[in-house]
Every structure is written in structure tokens, then in C-alpha cells.
Design a protein around this motif. Structure first.
Motif, PDB file in Angstrom:
ATOM      1  N   LEU A   1       5.142  -1.984 -12.784  1.00 61.08           N
ATOM      2  CA  LEU A   1       6.076  -0.858 -12.935  1.00 61.08           C
ATOM      3  C   LEU A   1       5.497   0.432 -12.376  1.00 61.08           C
ATOM      4  CD1 LEU A   1       8.794   0.130 -14.160  1.00 61.08           C
ATOM      5  CD2 LEU A   1       7.478   0.769 -16.207  1.00 61.08           C
ATOM      6  N   SER A   2       4.251   0.743 -12.734  1.00 58.21           N
ATOM      7  CA  SER A   2       3.650   1.999 -12.263  1.00 58.21           C
ATOM      8  C   SER A   2       3.440   1.992 -10.760  1.00 58.21           C
ATOM      9  CB  SER A   2       2.327   2.249 -12.987  1.00 58.21           C
ATOM     10  OG  SER A   2       1.414   1.189 -12.772  1.00 58.21           O
ATOM     11  N   GLY A   3       3.078   0.815 -10.209  1.00 59.28           N
ATOM     12  CA  GLY A   3       2.843   0.734  -8.775  1.00 59.28           C
ATOM     13  C   GLY A   3       4.101   0.906  -7.955  1.00 59.28           C
ATOM     14  N   TYR A   4       5.164   0.209  -8.340  1.00 68.67           N
ATOM     15  CA  TYR A   4       6.387   0.204  -7.534  1.00 68.67           C
ATOM     16  C   TYR A   4       7.389   1.289  -7.915  1.00 68.67           C
ATOM     17  CZ  TYR A   4       4.881  -4.282  -5.652  1.00 68.67           C
ATOM     18  OH  TYR A   4       4.180  -5.280  -5.012  1.00 68.67           O
ATOM     19  N   SER A   5       7.310   1.805  -9.136  1.00 67.81           N
ATOM     20  CA  SER A   5       8.318   2.775  -9.570  1.00 67.81           C
ATOM     21  C   SER A   5       7.811   4.211  -9.652  1.00 67.81           C
ATOM     22  CB  SER A   5       8.864   2.373 -10.951  1.00 67.81           C
ATOM     23  OG  SER A   5       9.524   1.131 -10.881  1.00 67.81           O
ATOM     24  N   PHE A   6       6.492   4.423  -9.684  1.00 68.95           N
ATOM     25  CA  PHE A   6       5.972   5.782  -9.829  1.00 68.95           C
ATOM     26  C   PHE A   6       4.979   6.149  -8.726  1.00 68.95           C
ATOM     27  CE2 PHE A   6       7.142   4.459 -14.184  1.00 68.95           C
ATOM     28  CZ  PHE A   6       8.120   5.422 -14.437  1.00 68.95           C
ATOM     29  N   ILE A   7       3.843   5.446  -8.671  1.00 66.05           N
ATOM     30  CA  ILE A   7       2.788   5.841  -7.735  1.00 66.05           C
ATOM     31  C   ILE A   7       3.204   5.582  -6.286  1.00 66.05           C
ATOM     32  CG2 ILE A   7       0.359   5.601  -7.151  1.00 66.05           C
ATOM     33  CD1 ILE A   7       0.939   6.750  -9.931  1.00 66.05           C
ATOM     34  N   GLY A   8       3.813   4.429  -6.019  1.00 63.05           N
ATOM     35  CA  GLY A   8       4.276   4.127  -4.669  1.00 63.05           C
ATOM     36  C   GLY A   8       5.287   5.147  -4.157  1.00 63.05           C
ATOM     37  N   PRO A   9       6.355   5.419  -4.918  1.00 64.18           N
ATOM     38  CA  PRO A   9       7.305   6.448  -4.479  1.00 64.18           C
ATOM     39  C   PRO A   9       6.674   7.833  -4.326  1.00 64.18           C
ATOM     40  CG  PRO A   9       8.310   5.054  -6.140  1.00 64.18           C
ATOM     41  CD  PRO A   9       6.864   4.657  -6.071  1.00 64.18           C
ATOM     42  N   LEU A  10       5.672   8.138  -5.152  1.00 62.09           N
ATOM     43  CA  LEU A  10       4.985   9.418  -5.012  1.00 62.09           C
ATOM     44  C   LEU A  10       4.260   9.491  -3.668  1.00 62.09           C
ATOM     45  CD1 LEU A  10       4.748  11.858  -6.944  1.00 62.09           C
ATOM     46  CD2 LEU A  10       2.502  11.004  -7.597  1.00 62.09           C
ATOM     47  N   GLY A  11       3.639   8.385  -3.276  1.00 60.37           N
ATOM     48  CA  GLY A  11       2.988   8.330  -1.966  1.00 60.37           C
ATOM     49  C   GLY A  11       3.985   8.505  -0.830  1.00 60.37           C
ATOM     50  N   LYS A  12       5.164   7.891  -0.971  1.00 62.42           N
ATOM     51  CA  LYS A  12       6.200   8.050   0.054  1.00 62.42           C
ATOM     52  C   LYS A  12       6.679   9.501   0.126  1.00 62.42           C
ATOM     53  CE  LYS A  12       6.449   3.865   1.600  1.00 62.42           C
ATOM     54  NZ  LYS A  12       6.033   3.562   2.997  1.00 62.42           N
ATOM     55  N   ALA A  13       6.803  10.148  -1.027  1.00 58.87           N
ATOM     56  CA  ALA A  13       7.206  11.554  -1.040  1.00 58.87           C
ATOM     57  C   ALA A  13       6.169  12.421  -0.326  1.00 58.87           C
ATOM     58  CB  ALA A  13       7.390  12.032  -2.476  1.00 58.87           C
ATOM     59  N   MET A  14       4.897  12.082  -0.482  1.00 58.74           N
ATOM     60  CA  MET A  14       3.841  12.813   0.221  1.00 58.74           C
ATOM     61  C   MET A  14       3.933  12.596   1.728  1.00 58.74           C
ATOM     62  SD  MET A  14       0.757  12.007  -2.476  1.00 58.74           S
ATOM     63  CE  MET A  14      -0.539  12.885  -1.588  1.00 58.74           C
ATOM     64  N   GLU A  15       4.302  11.376   2.139  1.00 56.54           N
ATOM     65  CA  GLU A  15       4.488  11.103   3.566  1.00 56.54           C
ATOM     66  C   GLU A  15       5.618  11.950   4.131  1.00 56.54           C
ATOM     67  OE1 GLU A  15       5.125   7.010   4.377  1.00 56.54           O
ATOM     68  OE2 GLU A  15       3.183   6.355   3.590  1.00 56.54           O
ATOM     69  N   HIS A  16       6.729  12.054   3.393  1.00 50.80           N
ATOM     70  CA  HIS A  16       7.852  12.873   3.855  1.00 50.80           C
ATOM     71  C   HIS A  16       7.446  14.343   3.984  1.00 50.80           C
ATOM     72  CE1 HIS A  16      10.844   9.753   3.906  1.00 50.80           C
ATOM     73  NE2 HIS A  16      10.660   9.458   2.628  1.00 50.80           N
ATOM     74  N   ARG A  17       6.659  14.833   3.030  1.00 51.33           N
ATOM     75  CA  ARG A  17       6.212  16.223   3.079  1.00 51.33           C
ATOM     76  C   ARG A  17       5.309  16.452   4.294  1.00 51.33           C
ATOM     77  NH1 ARG A  17       6.305  19.826  -1.029  1.00 51.33           N
ATOM     78  NH2 ARG A  17       8.200  18.656  -1.546  1.00 51.33           N
ATOM     79  N   ALA A  18       4.457  15.469   4.602  1.00 47.97           N
ATOM     80  CA  ALA A  18       3.593  15.593   5.782  1.00 47.97           C
ATOM     81  C   ALA A  18       4.423  15.631   7.059  1.00 47.97           C
ATOM     82  CB  ALA A  18       2.602  14.426   5.824  1.00 47.97           C
ATOM     83  N   ARG A  19       5.484  14.843   7.110  1.00 52.00           N
ATOM     84  CA  ARG A  19       6.352  14.849   8.294  1.00 52.00           C
ATOM     85  C   ARG A  19       7.069  16.187   8.429  1.00 52.00           C
ATOM     86  NH1 ARG A  19       8.117   9.705   6.232  1.00 52.00           N
ATOM     87  NH2 ARG A  19       6.905   8.017   7.161  1.00 52.00           N
ATOM     88  N   GLU A  20       7.463  16.782   7.321  1.00 48.56           N
ATOM     89  CA  GLU A  20       8.123  18.089   7.370  1.00 48.56           C
ATOM     90  C   GLU A  20       7.185  19.156   7.921  1.00 48.56           C
ATOM     91  OE1 GLU A  20       9.344  18.567   3.318  1.00 48.56           O
ATOM     92  OE2 GLU A  20      11.383  17.869   3.730  1.00 48.56           O
ATOM     93  N   ARG A  21       5.923  19.121   7.482  1.00 48.73           N
ATOM     94  CA  ARG A  21       4.946  20.085   7.998  1.00 48.73           C
ATOM     95  C   ARG A  21       4.725  19.871   9.494  1.00 48.73           C
ATOM     96  NH1 ARG A  21       2.274  19.334   2.839  1.00 48.73           N
ATOM     97  NH2 ARG A  21       1.019  17.632   3.708  1.00 48.73           N
ATOM     98  N   ALA A  22       4.666  18.599   9.906  1.00 41.95           N
ATOM     99  CA  ALA A  22       4.479  18.296  11.323  1.00 41.95           C
ATOM    100  C   ALA A  22       5.668  18.778  12.146  1.00 41.95           C
ATOM    101  CB  ALA A  22       4.275  16.796  11.509  1.00 41.95           C
ATOM    102  N   LYS A  23       6.870  18.622  11.620  1.00 43.00           N
ATOM    103  CA  LYS A  23       8.066  19.074  12.330  1.00 43.00           C
ATOM    104  C   LYS A  23       8.065  20.596  12.483  1.00 43.00           C
ATOM    105  CE  LYS A  23      10.900  17.051  13.703  1.00 43.00           C
ATOM    106  NZ  LYS A  23      11.148  16.572  15.080  1.00 43.00           N
TER     107      LYS A  23
END
Length: 283
Positions: A214-236
Motif C-alpha cells: 500500500l505505501s509503495g504503490y499508493s503513497f511513496i510511488g505517486p510522491l516520486g511521480k509528483a517530483m518528476e512532474h515538478r522537475a519537468r516544470e522547472r526544465a520547461k
């Protein structure tokens, strides 16, 4: 808010479905299972990442809960600032912006755009290349190649925290299994005991697997994806600066150069041509 809302939906859905099937909520509270899983995950995180990445993770995660700063308004301010900057350079010469470049935080021009000025990484990127333009020591092709190399390096560096968090998310189900195996070991030690006791021990062990997945797929994993999106926004954000500068260096007027920058925006944040023109004129 979306992160908090998503987490609440996960917890509500899982607990409600569990209780609806007749499950007892009290059995879900297994602090020692949590200690095993969380401790093993954090220890592995510390082993696998250098100190700078660990610091970046603890700096980035809290910022996710504040929401993104890369809204339509900040992109419009960025293009308006670039237009005004390059229009001044076109009208008075590149040396006219030297004082703004040397001390951007005390520049009247940059102070009109506080949201952009607060983006330290973007301002450093912009000011560094403006200095090279004012110095006139590099041709456009060399400058573009240097920009591409720097953008690639910055993007790789900004994605490191996300990769670190995603690695933990991928490992959490395994740590849940470790906690479950230890719980089963304890249950086997009580094999001659009452059936109720053995049942409780086995149930507690299985909760370890449940918590890890549950923690891997529902909390920590999505948090990592959110960090990836934020990095892409900074790059843009940096890419828009690069494209606009290159348009200027290739001889386009400021009004067309900012149009180049507008075209590389994501669709959701991209203003229309008329919106941008009105905003620039208003500024």
C-alpha cells in the motif's frame, strides 16, 4: 491539496472496503511491522543515495504540498520580462542592460516581476547567458550548444531526488514481505498455542505485506511521480528562456522572440497570442 486529497481517498477507500467486508480496524494497527518496513526503507534510502540527494529529497517533498508555482501567470510574467529586457537592449544597445544583469535583485526592470525574480535557478540561468551576450564572445551556435548541455545537466540533477524516492517505492513491497516473514516466524514459535493466538500472529504478519504494498504503490510511488512532474516544470521554464534568447540571437525582434517562447509551453499554461500581447502591453 491534490496530494492530500489523493491520500485521503486512498485511506478512505481501503479502510471502508475492508470494514464493509467485516474486517476489524484494530488489527491494522501494527506498530512493529511499521517500524520494520519504515526503518528498512529509510536505511536503504540512506545507503543508496549521496548526502546532496537526500537533502534535495527533504527539501523538495514539502514544496509539493504547497502546489506548483509554474502557473499561467508566471509564464506570462516571464515572457513579458524577456520582452521588456530585449526591447530595451534593442533600443539602447546590449550595454544598456548590463546594470540589470550585474545586480538583478536591485534592477527596476526585474523588480516588476517578483514571481520570476524569486526563481533563483531560472534567474541564474538567464543572467549567466545575458552576460555572455553582453560580452559578445560567443557565436549563437556555441551558445545554444552550451545551453543544451547545461539544461541536460540541470534536468538530470533535478530528477535525482525523484529517482531516489521511486527506488524506495519499488522496494517497499519487498520490505513488507520481510516484515511478514518475521511475523510468520513468530507465529511458528507459538504453533502449540491457542488457535486464536496463532491467528492473530498470522494476521499481524500479513499486515506487513499489506502495508508495504500500500505505501509503495499508493503513497511513496505517486510522491516520486509528483517530483518528476515538478522537475519537468522547472526544465520547461528554463527551456522557454533558452528558446527566447536563441530567437533574439538569430535576429528576431523581441515581439517575435517571445512568441517562440510561448510556442514551447505546455498547452494548459500557454496563453493565447492576444492574451500575451495584452499582458506585455499592460506591463
Amino acid at each position: 491539496m491534490l496530494i492530500v486529497l489523493g491520500a485521503l481517498i486512498v485511506v478512505f477507500s481501503v479502510i471502508t472496503g475492508y470494514v464493509a467486508h467485516g474486517g476489524q480496524v484494530a488489527i491494522l494497527w501494527q506498530p512493529y511491522e511499521v517500524l520494520i518496513i519504515a526503518g528498512a526503507a529509510f536505511g536503504a534510502f540512506m545507503i543508496s543515495n549521496p548526502g546532496k540527494v537526500i537533502r534535495q529529497v527533504f527539501k523538495t517533498v514539502p514544496s509539493l504540498f504547497k502546489g506548483t508555482v509554474y502557473s499561467k501567470s508566471i509564464y506570462m510574467d516571464l515572457l513579458a520580462m524577456l520582452y521588456e529586457l530585449f526591447y530595451k537592449a534593442q533600443r539602447e544597445g546590449l550595454l544598456a542592460i548590463e546594470a540589470d544583469v550585474d545586480d538583478p535583485h536591485n534592477s527596476e526592470l526585474f523588480q516588476k516581476y517578483p514571481k520570476v525574480l524569486a526563481q533563483e535557478e531560472a534567474m541564474t540561468f538567464l543572467v549567466d547567458y545575458l552576460r555572455l551576450m553582453v560580452g559578445g564572445s560567443m557565436n549563437p551556435h556555441e551558445l545554444e550548444n552550451l545551453m543544451d548541455l547545461e539544461l541536460e545537466t540541470l534536468h538530470q540533477e533535478e530528477e535525482m531526488p525523484a529517482h531516489a524516492v521511486n527506488s524506495v517505492a519499488d522496494a517497499l513491497p519487498g520490505f513488507g514481505i520481510i516484515a511478514a516473514l518475521l511475523g510468520i516466524t513468530i507465529a511458528m514459535g507459538e504453533i502449540d498455542g491457542p488457535v486464536d493466538l496463532i491467528g492473530e500472529l498470522v494476521a499481524a504478519a500479513l499486515i506487513g505485506t499489506f502495508l508495504g504494498i500500500l505505501s509503495g504503490y499508493s503513497f511513496i510511488g505517486p510522491l516520486g511521480k509528483a517530483m518528476e512532474h515538478r522537475a519537468r516544470e522547472r526544465a520547461k521554464f528554463l527551456e522557454i528562456i533558452k528558446v527566447t534568447i536563441m530567437a533574439i540571437l538569430n535576429g528576431y525582434k523581441p515581439v517575435l522572440a517571445v512568441e517562440f517562447g510561448r510556442k514551447v509551453m505546455y498547452e494548459n499554461e500557454r496563453p493565447s497570442f492576444q492574451e500575451l500581447e495584452d499582458h506585455v502591453k499592460g506591463k
